[in-house]
Design a protein around this motif. Sequence first.
Motif, mmCIF file in Angstrom:
data_model
loop_
_atom_site.group_PDB
_atom_site.id
_atom_site.type_symbol
_atom_site.label_atom_id
_atom_site.label_comp_id
_atom_site.label_asym_id
_atom_site.label_seq_id
_atom_site.Cartn_x
_atom_site.Cartn_y
_atom_site.Cartn_z
ATOM 1 N N GLY A 202 4.360 5.971 -1.551
ATOM 2 C CA GLY A 202 3.777 4.746 -1.017
ATOM 3 C C GLY A 202 3.863 3.640 -2.059
ATOM 4 N N PRO A 203 3.592 2.396 -1.632
ATOM 5 C CA PRO A 203 3.606 1.295 -2.592
ATOM 6 C C PRO A 203 2.468 1.427 -3.601
ATOM 7 C CG PRO A 203 2.932 0.520 -0.423
ATOM 8 C CD PRO A 203 3.303 1.959 -0.268
ATOM 9 N N GLU A 204 2.704 0.912 -4.806
ATOM 10 C CA GLU A 204 1.683 1.013 -5.868
ATOM 11 C C GLU A 204 1.056 -0.340 -6.114
ATOM 12 O OE1 GLU A 204 2.871 3.229 -9.450
ATOM 13 O OE2 GLU A 204 4.550 3.927 -8.223
ATOM 14 N N ILE A 205 -0.257 -0.343 -6.313
ATOM 15 C CA ILE A 205 -0.944 -1.588 -6.682
ATOM 16 C C ILE A 205 -1.886 -1.328 -7.854
ATOM 17 C CG2 ILE A 205 -0.825 -2.551 -4.343
ATOM 18 C CD1 ILE A 205 -3.897 -1.973 -4.222
ATOM 19 N N SER A 206 -2.233 -2.398 -8.550
ATOM 20 C CA SER A 206 -3.172 -2.290 -9.674
ATOM 21 C C SER A 206 -4.459 -3.012 -9.304
ATOM 22 C CB SER A 206 -2.595 -2.949 -10.932
ATOM 23 O OG SER A 206 -1.307 -2.453 -11.207
ATOM 24 N N VAL A 207 -5.575 -2.309 -9.467
ATOM 25 C CA VAL A 207 -6.897 -2.892 -9.193
ATOM 26 C C VAL A 207 -7.687 -2.864 -10.495
ATOM 27 C CG1 VAL A 207 -9.070 -2.526 -7.943
ATOM 28 C CG2 VAL A 207 -6.891 -2.244 -6.753
ATOM 29 N N PHE A 208 -8.335 -3.984 -10.825
ATOM 30 C CA PHE A 208 -9.082 -4.085 -12.081
ATOM 31 C C PHE A 208 -10.541 -4.394 -11.793
ATOM 32 C CE2 PHE A 208 -4.720 -5.317 -12.819
ATOM 33 C CZ PHE A 208 -4.386 -4.531 -13.905
ATOM 34 N N ALA A 209 -11.428 -3.601 -12.398
ATOM 35 C CA ALA A 209 -12.867 -3.867 -12.258
ATOM 36 C C ALA A 209 -13.450 -4.081 -13.652
ATOM 37 C CB ALA A 209 -13.555 -2.702 -11.575
ATOM 38 N N LEU A 210 -14.055 -5.251 -13.866
ATOM 39 C CA LEU A 210 -14.793 -5.478 -15.108
ATOM 40 C C LEU A 210 -16.140 -4.793 -14.923
ATOM 41 C CD1 LEU A 210 -14.147 -9.309 -15.661
ATOM 42 C CD2 LEU A 210 -12.797 -7.369 -16.480
ATOM 43 N N CYS A 211 -16.526 -3.980 -15.904
ATOM 44 C CA CYS A 211 -17.687 -3.124 -15.691
ATOM 45 C C CYS A 211 -18.627 -3.208 -16.897
ATOM 46 C CB CYS A 211 -17.160 -1.705 -15.506
ATOM 47 S SG CYS A 211 -18.430 -0.495 -15.215
ATOM 48 N N ASP A 212 -19.926 -3.282 -16.614
ATOM 49 C CA ASP A 212 -20.892 -3.352 -17.732
ATOM 50 C C ASP A 212 -21.643 -2.029 -17.898
ATOM 51 O OD1 ASP A 212 -22.772 -3.286 -15.695
ATOM 52 O OD2 ASP A 212 -23.958 -4.939 -16.501
ATOM 53 N N GLY A 213 -21.123 -0.982 -17.248
ATOM 54 C CA GLY A 213 -21.770 0.319 -17.334
ATOM 55 C C GLY A 213 -22.537 0.640 -16.067
ATOM 56 N N GLU A 214 -22.912 -0.409 -15.323
ATOM 57 C CA GLU A 214 -23.695 -0.246 -14.090
ATOM 58 C C GLU A 214 -23.024 -0.992 -12.940
ATOM 59 O OE1 GLU A 214 -26.910 0.866 -13.327
ATOM 60 O OE2 GLU A 214 -27.337 1.742 -15.288
ATOM 61 N N LYS A 215 -22.803 -2.279 -13.193
ATOM 62 C CA LYS A 215 -22.279 -3.158 -12.142
ATOM 63 C C LYS A 215 -20.815 -3.463 -12.437
ATOM 64 C CE LYS A 215 -26.382 -4.785 -10.227
ATOM 65 N NZ LYS A 215 -27.460 -5.130 -11.124
ATOM 66 N N VAL A 279 -12.844 -2.841 -18.966
ATOM 67 C CA VAL A 279 -12.148 -2.945 -17.683
ATOM 68 C C VAL A 279 -11.695 -1.554 -17.243
ATOM 69 C CG1 VAL A 279 -9.926 -3.572 -18.790
ATOM 70 C CG2 VAL A 279 -10.301 -4.137 -16.405
ATOM 71 N N LEU A 280 -11.929 -1.268 -15.988
ATOM 72 C CA LEU A 280 -11.402 -0.044 -15.374
ATOM 73 C C LEU A 280 -10.160 -0.455 -14.606
ATOM 74 C CD1 LEU A 280 -14.660 1.554 -13.980
ATOM 75 C CD2 LEU A 280 -13.016 2.752 -15.441
ATOM 76 N N TYR A 281 -9.060 0.136 -14.949
ATOM 77 C CA TYR A 281 -7.772 -0.189 -14.316
ATOM 78 C C TYR A 281 -7.404 0.991 -13.441
ATOM 79 C CZ TYR A 281 -2.530 -0.636 -14.691
ATOM 80 O OH TYR A 281 -1.182 -0.686 -14.493
ATOM 81 N N PHE A 282 -7.321 0.745 -12.134
ATOM 82 C CA PHE A 282 -6.968 1.792 -11.185
ATOM 83 C C PHE A 282 -5.511 1.586 -10.765
ATOM 84 C CE2 PHE A 282 -11.402 0.717 -10.853
ATOM 85 C CZ PHE A 282 -12.059 1.936 -10.783
ATOM 86 N N GLY A 283 -4.633 2.514 -11.144
ATOM 87 C CA GLY A 283 -3.260 2.492 -10.652
ATOM 88 C C GLY A 283 -3.261 3.284 -9.345
ATOM 89 N N LEU A 284 -3.062 2.591 -8.230
ATOM 90 C CA LEU A 284 -3.217 3.240 -6.926
ATOM 91 C C LEU A 284 -1.895 3.345 -6.186
ATOM 92 C CD1 LEU A 284 -6.374 1.326 -5.577
ATOM 93 C CD2 LEU A 284 -6.297 3.422 -6.949
ATOM 94 N N MET A 285 -1.775 4.390 -5.371
ATOM 95 C CA MET A 285 -0.650 4.473 -4.449
ATOM 96 C C MET A 285 -1.246 4.425 -3.043
ATOM 97 S SD MET A 285 2.416 7.207 -4.654
ATOM 98 C CE MET A 285 3.541 6.534 -5.836
ATOM 99 N N ILE A 286 -0.692 3.549 -2.207
ATOM 100 C CA ILE A 286 -1.206 3.431 -0.841
ATOM 101 C C ILE A 286 -0.374 4.384 0.024
ATOM 102 C CG2 ILE A 286 -1.796 1.815 1.020
ATOM 103 C CD1 ILE A 286 -3.163 1.193 -1.725
ATOM 104 N N THR A 287 -0.895 5.576 0.258
ATOM 105 C CA THR A 287 -0.141 6.602 0.987
ATOM 106 C C THR A 287 -0.521 6.562 2.470
ATOM 107 O OG1 THR A 287 -1.782 8.389 0.887
ATOM 108 C CG2 THR A 287 -0.412 8.071 -1.071
ATOM 109 N N ASP A 288 0.194 7.350 3.275
ATOM 110 C CA ASP A 288 -0.139 7.425 4.711
ATOM 111 C C ASP A 288 -1.541 8.001 4.914
ATOM 112 O OD1 ASP A 288 2.251 6.343 5.310
ATOM 113 O OD2 ASP A 288 3.258 8.260 5.751
ATOM 114 N N ASP A 289 -2.010 8.764 3.922
ATOM 115 C CA ASP A 289 -3.375 9.320 4.011
ATOM 116 C C ASP A 289 -4.414 8.424 3.349
ATOM 117 O OD1 ASP A 289 -2.356 11.581 5.163
ATOM 118 O OD2 ASP A 289 -2.088 12.603 3.230
ATOM 119 N N GLY A 290 -4.040 7.197 3.040
ATOM 120 C CA GLY A 290 -4.987 6.280 2.400
ATOM 121 C C GLY A 290 -4.681 6.115 0.920
#
Length: 441
Positions: A202-215, A279-290
Amino acid sequence: MNLNSANNKTLENVAIIGNGGRENALAWAIQKNDAIQKVYLIPGNGGSSSINKCKTIDLDYSDTDTLLNKLSELEIDLVVIGSEIPLGMGLGNILRDRNFLVFGPNKDGAKLESSKSWAKSFMRDANIPTANFWRVTSIDDSTNIINSNKNPLVVKADGLASGKGVFIPETKEETAAITRDILKGRFGEAGKVVVLEEKINGPEISVFALCDGEKYILLPTAQDHKRVGEGDKGLNTGGMGAYSPTPLISNNELMEICKIIVEPTIKELKKRKINYKGVLYFGLMITDDGPKVIEYNCRFGDPECQTIMPLMDKEFVNLLYKCAMGTLKGDEKILKNNKCSGCVIATSKGYPLDYEIGFPIKINDTKSKDMQVFHSGTTLNNNGELLTNGGRVLSVVCQGNSFDEAFEKAYSTINDISFKGIFYRKDIGHQVRNIKKEINK
Ligand code: AMP
Ligand code: GLY
């Protein structure tokens, strides 16, 4: 100016550890805030000191005593650690032990990137969608697993291998040969453990979350171009270009990703008593199963960071500061506008294999508010001349009201840049060009 009314500290001087395009883009975005007096890049590169308010400090961060003394002397209010190597070795802990405010996780949180088998068990425990996997430490174990699977498995060295430790073999024989090679020492300690993984698509996307430990707060999504050649062919690289935000997922899909991936990750970190400030960097693949997690990284992506920073307003540095202090609200607004951003990387001929360095670079100096040339692998010689000094040399980034406009500008800018052996992909953004812009707000 006082940025932090919460505890009356002022944020004036920032240090960034690293020497790539990512760190220069962070420095450029940080200095935009009027309260910022100085941004120090340690060690930075040939382009760092020409960014407004920025200065390079030629210092090896692994000499931590010298680093700590220098940071105290410079009265640094916030340290941003750019790369996975210092994070993985625990520079965050060392700085926090001396009461510096740090953006970047401690060694425990950086394990999400520094050990793939640890990250896979983490995801399994937290029920986060990812490809099935097996952790192996011996050739016998790996042979059984490879033979009992119908299809060839993906092979990954457990530890940090500069993006070179992942293999996608075509046959089981190849899978076995690569696994043997890694277990026998191809990547040294980083390959003592091997992760065998089911291949997903599936196609790959990068998602970034700035995180303070809680939020947390999400940055705009991005898509990287990992392969060296046009049409996404050839060897894997650190990244040949990127664009942001990606219309490959809808706003609802992004919310679903938060629910099933981002939030469970933060919850599991907390459960394990890991206070993740970075920063939490999520390397994701968007597959047919989500969506499924391909990998976690514990720092900004390069070149995604160069692509995203021009979309940030001048409050960006306050978000990093709030993460470091643990005072993020989670509803802060960060977007300057809703433009599209595109980045093309100029590399040295031969990259990602062998390449030569030391060639003079000619850059046409026209400035425009929707165009940035961030230096990645460059250096200045004794006469102040700019020379190539790495595989990825420059990150050319442009913004526009459409991806077509952004990439037209980026390619016209990069066409005016020259150094011996310059190479860049001509099709960055092919996924989003000639289509109508849809942005996840
Ligand atoms: P990584 O360094 O873990 O991001 O892996 C490098 C690249 O290998 C990824 O960007 C994917 O394109 C590919 N990859 C990694 N794991 C898998 C997998 N389980 N199935 C298919 N492709 C994968
Ligand atoms: N662009 C991919 C990475 O930074 O790992």
